[in-house]
Design a protein around this motif. Structure first.
Motif, short mmCIF file in Angstrom:
data_model
loop_
_atom_site.label_atom_id
_atom_site.label_comp_id
_atom_site.label_asym_id
_atom_site.label_seq_id
_atom_site.Cartn_x
_atom_site.Cartn_y
_atom_site.Cartn_z
N THR A 255 -13.05 17.88 6.78
CA THR A 255 -11.97 18.33 6.42
C THR A 255 -10.60 18.31 7.58
OG1 THR A 255 -11.02 20.44 5.31
CG2 THR A 255 -12.39 20.83 7.27
N VAL A 256 -11.12 18.43 8.68
CA VAL A 256 -10.04 18.20 9.69
C VAL A 256 -9.56 16.91 9.77
CG1 VAL A 256 -9.71 18.03 12.17
CG2 VAL A 256 -11.17 19.91 11.15
N ALA A 257 -10.74 15.76 9.54
CA ALA A 257 -9.89 14.51 9.35
C ALA A 257 -9.22 14.03 8.15
CB ALA A 257 -11.28 13.49 9.48
N TYR A 258 -9.78 14.61 7.31
CA TYR A 258 -8.98 14.34 5.71
C TYR A 258 -7.44 14.97 5.99
CZ TYR A 258 -7.49 14.58 1.05
OH TYR A 258 -6.91 14.67 -0.27
N ALA A 292 -7.72 5.97 -2.37
CA ALA A 292 -7.96 6.38 -4.06
C ALA A 292 -8.96 5.46 -4.56
CB ALA A 292 -7.07 6.72 -5.07
N VAL A 293 -8.64 4.04 -4.25
CA VAL A 293 -9.50 3.02 -5.01
C VAL A 293 -10.69 2.70 -4.46
CG1 VAL A 293 -9.45 0.52 -5.62
CG2 VAL A 293 -7.35 1.87 -5.80
N SER A 337 2.47 -2.08 10.98
CA SER A 337 1.43 -1.73 11.83
C SER A 337 0.86 -0.39 11.73
CB SER A 337 1.92 -1.66 13.18
OG SER A 337 3.29 -0.82 13.21
N ALA A 338 2.01 0.64 11.11
CA ALA A 338 1.54 2.11 10.62
C ALA A 338 0.53 2.04 9.58
CB ALA A 338 2.80 3.01 10.41
N LEU A 339 0.74 1.19 8.52
CA LEU A 339 -0.16 1.12 7.40
C LEU A 339 -1.58 0.64 7.80
CD1 LEU A 339 -0.43 1.04 4.32
CD2 LEU A 339 0.50 -1.15 4.14
N SER A 340 -1.61 -0.35 8.88
CA SER A 340 -2.91 -0.75 8.99
C SER A 340 -3.84 -0.04 9.61
CB SER A 340 -2.87 -2.39 9.92
OG SER A 340 -2.05 -3.21 9.28
N LEU A 341 -3.17 0.69 10.58
CA LEU A 341 -3.88 1.94 11.30
C LEU A 341 -4.19 3.00 10.27
CD1 LEU A 341 -1.60 1.88 14.43
CD2 LEU A 341 -4.15 1.28 14.35
N SER A 342 -3.34 3.30 9.54
CA SER A 342 -3.58 4.48 8.34
C SER A 342 -4.69 4.20 7.64
CB SER A 342 -2.35 4.83 7.75
OG SER A 342 -1.42 5.23 8.60
N LEU A 343 -4.92 2.75 7.18
CA LEU A 343 -5.85 2.30 6.16
C LEU A 343 -7.17 2.48 6.86
CD1 LEU A 343 -4.13 -0.47 4.33
CD2 LEU A 343 -4.92 1.67 3.46
N LEU A 344 -7.13 1.79 8.31
CA LEU A 344 -8.36 1.92 9.10
C LEU A 344 -9.08 3.35 9.07
CD1 LEU A 344 -10.46 0.59 10.79
CD2 LEU A 344 -8.90 0.96 13.00
N ALA A 345 -8.23 4.43 9.27
CA ALA A 345 -8.56 5.73 9.34
C ALA A 345 -9.10 6.35 8.05
CB ALA A 345 -7.51 6.45 9.68
N LEU A 346 -8.39 5.87 7.05
CA LEU A 346 -8.76 6.50 5.70
C LEU A 346 -10.08 5.69 5.18
CD1 LEU A 346 -5.50 7.05 4.13
CD2 LEU A 346 -7.04 8.74 4.58
N VAL A 347 -10.44 4.56 5.50
CA VAL A 347 -11.59 3.93 5.29
C VAL A 347 -12.66 4.46 6.10
CG1 VAL A 347 -12.93 1.71 5.58
CG2 VAL A 347 -10.76 1.43 4.74
N ILE A 348 -12.62 5.00 7.33
CA ILE A 348 -13.66 5.60 7.74
C ILE A 348 -13.96 7.24 7.00
CG2 ILE A 348 -14.03 7.13 9.90
CD1 ILE A 348 -12.76 4.67 11.49
N VAL A 349 -12.68 7.79 6.89
CA VAL A 349 -12.74 9.02 6.15
C VAL A 349 -13.73 8.96 4.70
CG1 VAL A 349 -11.46 11.13 5.23
CG2 VAL A 349 -10.87 10.06 7.31
N THR A 350 -13.21 7.68 4.10
CA THR A 350 -13.91 7.67 2.77
C THR A 350 -15.55 8.06 2.64
OG1 THR A 350 -12.24 6.12 2.10
CG2 THR A 350 -14.58 5.84 0.98
N GLY A 351 -16.26 7.72 3.85
CA GLY A 351 -17.50 7.91 4.11
C GLY A 351 -17.92 9.40 3.59
N TYR A 352 -16.91 10.17 3.99
CA TYR A 352 -17.08 11.79 3.83
C TYR A 352 -16.41 12.02 2.13
CZ TYR A 352 -16.12 16.77 3.77
OH TYR A 352 -15.94 18.06 3.32
#
Length: 454
Positions: A255-258, A292-293, A337-352
């Protein structure tokens, strides 16, 4: 082992998932649109010259809404366990509609002093009660309505619809940013999404009244499960206190990461990276669309390899990756650059996010499942998820912004230990019918220790 179902049964499950997801979308749209538009209405309710302080005040009210989530989780979780998932889902969306309407008509500081802030506070408390029950009722409904071998996929629709609710709010904001001036947005334009939210909720109220009850609850109500008065009570939940503490611990890091990489991200890019509001909003919109995808793919993967591998991957990635990702985002100077980093973070969060609803529902038996998901999850969210944005802004205001990155990593580490020690819940039977389908099964349906033969 995958179930073979007639076409009519599959169609019924599909309609249940769609109906439950649409309602969840509107609920979370109403919940998140407050944070999305806070950058435009903060100074309408909290006058002053410090934008960070104004955002801290609105973030504080956002966090207070989380304090009512345990109350809503208890009341509506109990209702879902005693009277059905459908009735609880209908009640939550009615409450959310009223709350959105209150925010839409709240007077500004110039019109009524701090009375407008009080109206905001009352609306967020009502939203907190609603969303506290919504999470548990929808998590339980979507998990129970899914075929046994596809519960990860089915429950992933919760975060698909939740994220689509955010995207709807961001899409409306982007549209308004291109059609209204900044002064128009700050004076009256910010009220429009709340009016729309109230109207959307009325439509969903009508749709949810036509949903079918889940097989697991119908079976229990018909006599296939417990029929005593302890259903949905704190006494019954206490018998499953180990599972309840598991829910709190496994929720903490997620929840903190999300909330860090969703609701706080736009403000972080604006306030710390110095991006234009329109660019930061577009970064959030694009990254959340991809996020979401990803959810159904990760959910389906968990149906094949289990829940724990995805949860552990998330926790490891968040523990070691938060500091470098957030530090790099602070220096991001362009959209890409911001989009790439944001996507990296959200790919990680997807595991939860993709499977947490299924994992929590699979830990409890039918008679206490909704309450078991609702109360401990809501407590963890009130303490950590709802305060994430406020803690981040507090560290920033104190001149130690990077300390928040370590805070997120620490929360993920606690959840990592939990994931390593907990059992995998993929093969748990959620109803007696599912348990009896396994020859020789003698374990109570819903027990977290039950592992069906595959």
């Amino acid at each position: 082992m995958r179930e073979t179902r007639p076409d009519g049964e599959r169609a019924k499950r599909r309609l249940a998932l769609i109906g439950g997801s649409l309602g969840n979308l509107v609920e979370w749209y109403d919940w998140f649109v407050y944070a999305t538009f806070a950058i435009y209405f903060a100074d309408s309710f909290f006058p002053g010259d410090n934008p960070t302080t104004q955002l801290m005040n609105t973030a504080g009210i956002f966090a207070v809404g989380f304090l009512m989530r345990p109350v809503g989780g208890w009341i509506l979780g109990r209702a879902a366990d005693r009277h059905g998932r459908k009735s609880a889902l209908t009640l939550t969306v009615a409450m959310m509609s009223l709350a959105a309407l209150l925010i839409a008509v709240a007077p500004t500081y110039g019109q009524a002093g701090y009375f407008g802030a009080l109206v905001l506070l009352l609306a967020r408390l009502l939203q907190g009660m609603s969303i506290g029950g919504e999470y548990a009722a929808s998590a339980t409904y979507l998990t129970e309505a899914s075929a046994r071998g596809r519960r990860g996929l089915g429950s992933s629709m919760q975060y698909v619809s939740m994220t689509c609710g955010q995207l709807l709010g961001l899409g409306i904001l982007i549209t308004m940013q291109h059609t209204l001036s900044k002064d128009e947005l700050e004076s009256w334009g910010w009220r429009i999404p709340f009016v729309l939210g109230a109207l959307f909720a009325v439509v969903v109220f009508w749709l949810r009244r036509r949903l079918q009850e889940t097989e697991a609850f119908a079976e229990m109500s018909a006599g296939g499960g417990r029929r005593d008065d302890s259903r949905g009570t704190l006494k019954a939940l206490w018998l499953h206190r180990r599972q309840a503490f598991l829910v709190m611990a496994l929720t903490l890091g997620g929840t903190v990461a999300y909330y860090t990489y969703t609701t706080y991200l736009t403000k972080y890019l604006i306030g710390s990276a110095g991006m234009e509001k329109s660019t930061a909003t577009l970064v959030s919109f694009t990254s959340l669309t991809v996020f979401a995808v990803l959810q159904p793919f990760a959910g389906a993967l968990s149906d094949r390899i289990g829940r724990r591998p995805l949860l552990i991957t998330f926790a490891v990635g968040c523990t070691v990756g938060t500091y470098p990702i957030m530090t790099a985002l602070r220096s991001a100077s362009s959209y890409w650059s911001a989009l790439s980093l944001s996507l990296l973070a959200l790919v990680i969060v997807t595991g939860y996010t993709s499977i947490n609803a299924a994992v929590k529902a699979e830990l409890f038996p039918t008679g206490v499942r909704a309450l078991g998901v609702a109360l401990p999850y809501s407590i963890a969210n009130a303490l950590f998820g709802g305060t994430a944005e406020y803690v981040a802004l507090w560290f920033k205001d104190a001149g130690h912004e990077s300390m928040f990155f370590w805070y997120v990593s620490g929360c993920a580490l606690v959840s990592l230990i939990t994931y390593v020690l907990m059992p995998d819940t993929r093969n748990v039977a959620l109803s007696r019918a599912e348990a009896e389908a396994e020859a020789g099964s003698a374990v109570e349906p819903g027990s977290p220790l039950q592992e069906a033969k595959s």
